[in-house]
Enzyme design. Structure first.
Site, PDB file in Angstrom:
ATOM      1  N   HIS A 143       0.723  -1.583  -0.285  1.00 51.31           N
ATOM      2  CA  HIS A 143       0.179  -0.085   0.115  1.00 51.31           C
ATOM      3  C   HIS A 143       0.788   1.136   0.120  1.00 51.31           C
ATOM      4  CE1 HIS A 143      -3.507   2.148   0.743  1.00 51.31           C
ATOM      5  NE2 HIS A 143      -3.189   3.059   0.482  1.00 51.31           N
TER       6      HIS A 143
ATOM      7  N   SER B 178      -6.743   4.384   9.192  1.00 54.74           N
ATOM      8  CA  SER B 178      -7.808   4.220   7.714  1.00 54.74           C
ATOM      9  C   SER B 178      -7.092   3.194   6.928  1.00 54.74           C
ATOM     10  CB  SER B 178      -7.817   5.927   6.985  1.00 54.74           C
ATOM     11  OG  SER B 178      -8.488   5.646   5.523  1.00 54.74           O
TER      12      SER B 178
ATOM     13  N   ARG C  77     -13.814  13.132   6.330  1.00 55.68           N
ATOM     14  CA  ARG C  77     -12.369  14.118   6.788  1.00 55.68           C
ATOM     15  C   ARG C  77     -12.375  15.059   5.225  1.00 55.68           C
ATOM     16  NH1 ARG C  77      -8.995   9.669   7.207  1.00 55.68           N
ATOM     17  NH2 ARG C  77      -7.430  11.012   6.777  1.00 55.68           N
TER      18      ARG C  77
ATOM     19  N   LYS D 155      -8.347  -1.111   6.393  1.00 57.36           N
ATOM     20  CA  LYS D 155      -8.488  -1.456   5.106  1.00 57.36           C
ATOM     21  C   LYS D 155      -8.006  -3.005   5.279  1.00 57.36           C
ATOM     22  CE  LYS D 155      -8.460   2.410   3.265  1.00 57.36           C
ATOM     23  NZ  LYS D 155      -8.813   3.434   3.012  1.00 57.36           N
TER      24      LYS D 155
ATOM     25  N   ASP E 169     -14.450   3.203   7.622  1.00 58.17           N
ATOM     26  CA  ASP E 169     -12.950   4.212   7.043  1.00 58.17           C
ATOM     27  C   ASP E 169     -13.945   5.197   5.962  1.00 58.17           C
ATOM     28  OD1 ASP E 169     -10.456   5.341   5.876  1.00 58.17           O
ATOM     29  OD2 ASP E 169     -10.715   4.045   4.660  1.00 58.17           O
TER      30      ASP E 169
HETATM   31  N1  URA Z   1      -4.944   6.309   2.008  1.00 57.46           N
HETATM   32  C1  URA Z   1      -6.193   6.264   2.440  1.00 57.46           C
HETATM   33  O1  URA Z   1      -7.069   4.940   2.593  1.00 57.46           O
HETATM   34  N2  URA Z   1      -6.623   6.877   4.068  1.00 57.46           N
HETATM   35  C2  URA Z   1      -6.385   7.603   4.158  1.00 57.46           C
HETATM   36  O2  URA Z   1      -6.252   8.486   5.384  1.00 57.46           O
HETATM   37  C3  URA Z   1      -5.634   8.305   3.589  1.00 57.46           C
HETATM   38  C4  URA Z   1      -5.085   8.107   2.860  1.00 57.46           C
END
Ligand code: URA
Length: 445
Positions: free
Chosen positions: A102, A203, A188, A207, A181
């Protein structure tokens, strides 16, 4: 016994009567700099997902978290509450072990495209649940949708079959994964609370943990084109995410990488696919190849593949074969020409010099304004729009040389894009020695 007042209550009013906490008190707790209790966190995330906590209340709490921060226990609890808001995936039935990557997002960050097939060509499974771009950073799904016929939406069964047969999948995350999220990220994004370390870490990791990967390599970016522009903040974010992953039983490592300048020479969907194909064919820009190989080695090491010759897998076509199988399995035509923009405008240098810096944010905003990105969720993007950089860091420039080409289908966008990219190149006197750019700044495990 409750008295019958004859008043018809709404669902929210009924729920509020039996809720164990009062949201205003929770906001006060964080606003005044205190830690939230585990029970408060569990309740806030659950009640927000159910629609009992109003958006404006969650927005106040998110801002209080942004300003006051959270301790390690609070971040961990918040992350797990978001995981529990939805389903968890399970790859245990696969014959291959899973390893995922990621990135915190950047300009020209097309690394997932060559990386997923490269790593899968070593026999492991790479489930890349990816997103779309918002703002100046591009989204992996938008890039792949530039390939005629390619589909981002797969069922869990299709994803499992492709992981077993091909080894690599890049697809959209289903709506059942960490729904808290999804709501909170959208909130946000419009309330100026993206750049909070506890909120970014929870966040991303909610995931990834819910997805069920066995190993995870994080690419945490720092510099002008990253969410965390300061290196100290990026380090803290990396440390926080590695600890969250490790505590949840996911083998997690982070690379801290440079995002002061764009990666490679392209920012924009089809343009980035084209550059990724160069990497898969054994060529491509040195910085993209370096980062792809560094991340591939980490992902494979986490899966027990020691000393993999990842450069050889790019050079001899193994990674390209997996790419072709991966794209074909999702309906993409690997041999179809990629879309080309109807208008291309050149940006020229006004003086001689050598490029010592190239502002990633300026390039990202220019690509976005050309139509490569969206300013509202759901908006269509232009597959062919973007910026092609012809002079990058360390290269000599003569007055009048082409520094970049701006691609778009809608020429009325060019003036604002040119404005964004104006001044993005730092030029020093001809002959100045430019230190080699370091892409991987550190490894955090
Ligand atoms: N990517 C995400 O999935 N969440 C965030 O808060 C910032 C970048």
């Amino acid at each position: 016994m409750t008295e019958d007042t004859g008043h018809q209550q709404s669902a929210v009013e009924q729920a509020a009567e039996v809720e164990p906490f009062d949201m205003v008190e929770v906001i006060h707790t964080k606003r005044d700099g205190h830690a939230l209790a585990d029970e408060q966190i569990d309740w806030v995330i659950d009640a927000y997902t159910r629609g009992v906590v109003a958006e404006e209340q969650m927005s106040a709490l998110a801002m209080a978290i942004f300003l006051r921060g959270m301790g390690r226990r609070e971040i961990s609890r918040w992350t797990h509450a978001m995981i529990d808001s939805g389903e968890r995936m399970d790859f245990a039935a696969l014959s291959r072990t899973t390893t995922d990557k990621h990135s915190t997002g950047g300009v020209g960050d097309k690394i997932t495209l060559p990386l997923a097939p490269l790593v899968a060509s070593f026999g492991v499974a790479v489930p890349q649940l990816s997103g779309r771009g918002l703002g100046h950073t591009g989204g992996t799904l938008d890039k792949l949708e530039a390939i005629p016929g390619w589909r981002a939406d797969l069922s869990n069964e299709q994803m499992m079959r492709q992981l077993e047969e091909v080894g690599a999948v890049i697809c959209a995350a289903g709506s059942g994964l960490a729904p808290a999220d999804k709501k909170l990220y959208a909130l946000r994004d419009v309330t100026g609370v993206v750049e909070a370390i506890p909120l970014i870490a929870s966040s991303i990791m909610s995931k990834k943990i819910a997805e069920g990967t066995a190993a995870l390599t994080l690419d945490v970016k720092t510099g002008a084109g990253a969410f965390m522009t300061a290196e100290a903040d990026a380090r803290e974010l990396a440390r926080t995410m590695v600890d969250l992953g490790t505590d949840a039983g996911v083998r997690t490592v982070a690379l801290l990488t440079d995002m002061s300048a764009p990666l490679g020479r392209t920012a924009g969907n089809a343009l980035e696919v084209r550059e990724s194909l160069e990497v898969l064919a054994g060529g491509g820009p040195a910085d993209v190849v370096e980062l792809t190989c560094a991340l591939a080695r980490e992902m494979l090491a986490a899966s027990g593949v020691d000393d993999p010759d990842v450069e050889a897998a790019l050079a001899d076509g193994r990674a390209m074969d997996t790419w072709r199988a991966m794209i074909t399995a999702q309906g993409g035509d690997v041999d179809a020409p990629l879309p080309e923009a109807r208008h291309v405008e050149q940006v020229r240098a006004e003086s001689d010099g050598v490029v010592t810096g190239l502002d990633a944010m300026a390039v990202g905003v220019a690509a976005w304004r050309l139509g490569a990105g969206r300013s509202r969720p759901g908006e269509a993007v232009q597959a062919a729009a973007g910026v092609e950089i012809t002079r990058h860091i360390g290269e000599q420039v003569r007055a009048g040389d082409v520094l970049a080409r701006l691609h778009t289908d809608t020429p009325e966008r060019i003036a604002r894009a040119a404005q964004a990219i104006d001044g993005a190149w730092d030029l020093a006197a001809v002959g100045t020695v430019v230190p080699e750019r370091r892409i991987v700044l550190d490894r955090i495990a």
